[in-house]
Write a protein that holds these residues in place. Structure first.
Motif, PDB file in Angstrom:
ATOM      1  N   LEU A  95       0.831  -1.206   0.000  1.00 57.52           N
ATOM      2  CA  LEU A  95       0.000   0.000   0.000  1.00 57.52           C
ATOM      3  C   LEU A  95       0.866   1.255   0.000  1.00 57.52           C
ATOM      4  O   LEU A  95       0.596   2.221  -0.727  1.00 57.52           O
ATOM      5  N   ILE A  96       1.935   1.229   0.793  1.00 54.50           N
ATOM      6  CA  ILE A  96       2.809   2.402   0.901  1.00 54.50           C
ATOM      7  C   ILE A  96       3.605   2.581  -0.384  1.00 54.50           C
ATOM      8  O   ILE A  96       3.762   3.702  -0.885  1.00 54.50           O
TER       9      ILE A  96
ATOM     10  N   LEU B 157      -4.429   0.990  -7.510  1.00 54.41           N
ATOM     11  CA  LEU B 157      -4.173   2.430  -7.466  1.00 54.41           C
ATOM     12  C   LEU B 157      -3.510   2.958  -8.737  1.00 54.41           C
ATOM     13  O   LEU B 157      -3.635   4.124  -9.058  1.00 54.41           O
TER      14      LEU B 157
ATOM     15  N   ASN C 197       1.702  11.093 -10.430  1.00 47.96           N
ATOM     16  CA  ASN C 197       0.801  12.237 -10.598  1.00 47.96           C
ATOM     17  C   ASN C 197       1.575  13.487 -10.945  1.00 47.96           C
ATOM     18  O   ASN C 197       1.172  14.270 -11.793  1.00 47.96           O
ATOM     19  N   ARG C 198       2.712  13.678 -10.239  1.00 50.26           N
ATOM     20  CA  ARG C 198       3.472  14.915 -10.429  1.00 50.26           C
ATOM     21  C   ARG C 198       4.179  14.961 -11.756  1.00 50.26           C
ATOM     22  O   ARG C 198       4.254  16.013 -12.380  1.00 50.26           O
TER      23      ARG C 198
ATOM     24  N   LEU D 146       1.199   4.050  -2.877  1.00 47.65           N
ATOM     25  CA  LEU D 146       0.886   5.457  -2.614  1.00 47.65           C
ATOM     26  C   LEU D 146       2.044   6.363  -3.032  1.00 47.65           C
ATOM     27  O   LEU D 146       1.833   7.419  -3.647  1.00 47.65           O
ATOM     28  N   GLY D 147       3.273   5.928  -2.718  1.00 49.38           N
ATOM     29  CA  GLY D 147       4.451   6.707  -3.108  1.00 49.38           C
ATOM     30  C   GLY D 147       4.525   6.867  -4.613  1.00 49.38           C
ATOM     31  O   GLY D 147       4.722   7.972  -5.134  1.00 49.38           O
ATOM     32  N   LEU D 148       4.330   5.756  -5.333  1.00 50.32           N
ATOM     33  CA  LEU D 148       4.398   5.806  -6.799  1.00 50.32           C
ATOM     34  C   LEU D 148       3.281   6.675  -7.367  1.00 50.32           C
ATOM     35  O   LEU D 148       3.493   7.465  -8.290  1.00 50.32           O
ATOM     36  N   LEU D 149       2.094   6.526  -6.792  1.00 49.72           N
ATOM     37  CA  LEU D 149       0.957   7.314  -7.276  1.00 49.72           C
ATOM     38  C   LEU D 149       1.245   8.807  -7.145  1.00 49.72           C
ATOM     39  O   LEU D 149       1.000   9.597  -8.066  1.00 49.72           O
ATOM     40  N   THR D 150       1.807   9.183  -5.987  1.00 47.34           N
ATOM     41  CA  THR D 150       2.136  10.585  -5.749  1.00 47.34           C
ATOM     42  C   THR D 150       3.123  11.100  -6.792  1.00 47.34           C
ATOM     43  O   THR D 150       2.917  12.155  -7.400  1.00 47.34           O
ATOM     44  N   VAL D 151       4.199  10.306  -7.004  1.00 47.52           N
ATOM     45  CA  VAL D 151       5.230  10.746  -7.942  1.00 47.52           C
ATOM     46  C   VAL D 151       4.716  10.754  -9.383  1.00 47.52           C
ATOM     47  O   VAL D 151       4.932  11.710 -10.125  1.00 47.52           O
TER      48      VAL D 151
END
Lengths: 257, 285
Positions: free
Chosen positions: A109-110, A205, A120-121, A113-118
């Motif tokens: 999950l973590i 995700l 997205n950017r 989430l980290g990959l999703l954040t990056v």
């Protein structure tokens, strides 16, 4: 007396372990709308429905693609790194090993989430590519540690002999090191394939339109219980077991020797 | 250092570099970004960077969020203890009482459902535990209960689903530990007059403890971070930490809060690691 207790315990626990799978498979043949008792049937219509379902089959194909490519990548990167770190005393090698193993200690999950954040950017949209990148991250530590553990001294000697005889580094790798490690490499590869194939949260995700099989099954669950879900679940089970049996009689038997 | 060694080293670095770059780019950097996002603020739909501890403070101050951590810890603790207690005897029977040539088969059978898809396995438990499920139908058929038991969509269902998975995992790890023990230890203890129980208590158990702790730690880590099982089996009354993280992402798009909660989840796992570090042998799993 102790023996009887043991056998009863064994029996009860096997019952517990097999209960959900037995129910899953049995009610995939249910001739009715709900996969709950009483059992009416048998029928194969849910299997027909599954095999005729375009979304499911597309997801199945996607899952295969992601699993094969990401496992191949993880194996390739892991092999090169394991080769270098087991052959050469490099400054900072403990740190490098630590970094390569690190993703293993963090929940999916973590990582997701980290990959999703990056992503997205940097503007990489959710896709099979994004999921595949994530799956390399979860499988690279696995491939690296299996291969690192498998690289022993007798291989080192064979490699040195090849080098002394004038083989280039690429030739040493391809013609000497790799063939000696076929069994652990296959083991690492197929373990990675199973992990990637079954992985849910990263794929959930990091995909949007093209999804993998676990995500597609997940969305089937939203519409409630259905024998169709049982059928696809049973098929996945059958496929994994077949692969496992083949591996048992080919690869793993060699690994143990 | 000779120049040959230097070239050798440079080559070796070239081999490690691709893997290292991959992990740095897609794991270390995302993690650092997530940590940075966790101390940022949501203003409207925008993320304002800075060093704010708002999210962490809100997590511990808001009972509906903090309770998620407690529920996760309770479920995980229960699952870990029950799974070890169920798996140890199973592994012991397979290793000590099943004839040697059947052991591998017995073990493979014990972990066979491992190979169903994870999502499907939780779903299968829903079929077993649900209102019209196998258990309720069977108990009612036998006249033991008048109305169906409410098991699905409760904490009990999550625990059962988890225990099922981790009994398989722990049986594997504990079995591999037991099988490595030389029978001479037990024999020596017996020769010195120890009973079967005290042989187990004072010889076998201490020798297998590292394996048990390693398995228990893995169980803890995988269980506390899992979203699927509680989401499918646990219902919506008691949300676990991963469920709450997904809720922040999905409904609210609140990345800062989700990141902060992920960091907290990781901190919990790290604490668990240090708590059992002296027994852990992660490289031998």
């Amino acid at each position: 007396m102790g023996r009887v207790v043991s056998w009863i315990y064994l029996f009860v626990l096997y019952g517990f372990i097999f209960l959900p799978v037995a129910v899953l498979v049995l009610f995939s043949f249910q001739d009715g709308r709900l996969p709950v008792p009483p059992f009416k049937g048998p029928t194969l219509k849910w299997y027909e429905a599954v095999l005729g379902n375009g979304d499911l089959m597309a997801a199945l194909g996607n899952s295969f693609l992601v699993a094969l490519l990401s496992s191949g990548m993880a194996l390739f990167l892991g092999f090169l790194a394991a080769h270098a770190l087991s052959r050469h005393r490099l400054p900072g090698s403990v740190l490098m090993r630590g970094i390569l193993i690190a993703p293993m200690t963090v929940s999916y999950l973590i990582i997701a989430l980290g990959l999703l954040t990056v992503f997205n950017r940097i503007g990489l949209p959710p896709s099979l590519l994004a999921t595949g990148i994530g799956h390399v991250i979860i499988n690279l530590p696995l491939c690296f540690s299996i291969l690192y553990a498998a690289m022993g001294d007798h291989q080192k000697n064979a490699e040195r002999a090849a080098r002394d005889l004038g083989a280039s580094e690429a030739k040493v790798l391809w013609l000497v090191s790799a063939p000696m490690l076929v069994a652990p490499m296959l083991a690492a590869f197929f373990l990675s394939v199973t992990f990637s194939w079954d992985e849910f949260i990263i794929a959930f995700l990091l995909t949007r339109f093209d999804v993998t099989l676990p995500v597609e099954i997940w969305s089937m669950l939203r519409s409630g219980l259905s024998p169709k879900t049982n059928a696809i679940g049973s098929l996945v089970f059958l496929a994994s077991i077949s692969i496992l049996i083949v591996l048992e009689f080919t690869v793993f038997r060699k690994v143990r020797k | 250092m000779t120049s040959i060694q230097t070239t050798e080293r440079r080559k070796a670095f070239a081999f490690v570099a691709p893997a290292l770059v991959w992990v740095l780019a897609f794991f270390v950097v995302p993690f650092a970004v997530m940590a940075a996002v966790s101390v940022s603020r949501m203003e409207g739909r925008d993320i304002v960077h800075g060093f704010f501890l708002d999210n962490y403070i809100r997590f511990f101050a808001d009972p509906s969020l903090f309770k998620g951590l407690l529920i996760s810890l309770e479920i995980t603790g229960m699952v870990t203890v029950i799974s070890v207690l169920l798996a140890y005897p199973l592994a012991w029977i397979i290793a000590m009482q099943v004839p040697a040539r059947w052991q591998r088969l017995a073990l493979m059978l014990a972990v066979l459902p491992f190979w169903t898809s994870y999502v499907v396995r939780s779903y299968a438990w829903l079929l077993v535990l649900g209102q019209n499920g196998v258990i309720n139908k069977a108990l009612m058929g036998m006249g033991l209960i008048a109305a169906p038991l409410e098991i699905a969509s409760t904490r009990t269902a999550s625990v059962i689903g988890f225990v099922h998975f981790f009994v398989m995992l722990l049986t594997l790890t504990i079995y591999s530990n037991l099988i490595q023990l030389s029978p001479n230890y037990a024999r020596a203890a017996a020769d010195l007059g120890a009973s079967a129980f005290s042989t187990f208590r004072h010889v076998i158990l201490p020798l297998t403890l590292p394996g048990v702790v390693t398995g228990a730690f893995l169980t803890f880590v995988l269980c506390i971070g899992d979203y699927i099982t509680p989401q499918i089996l646990g219902g919506n009354n008691e949300l676990t930490l991963p469920q709450l993280i997904m809720l922040q992402l999905g409904r609210r798009g609140d990345f800062p809060m989700a990141s902060a909660m992920s960091i907290i989840l990781m901190a919990v796992v790290t604490l668990a690691y240090f708590a059992c570090a002296r027994w852990l042998k992660l490289d031998r799993v």
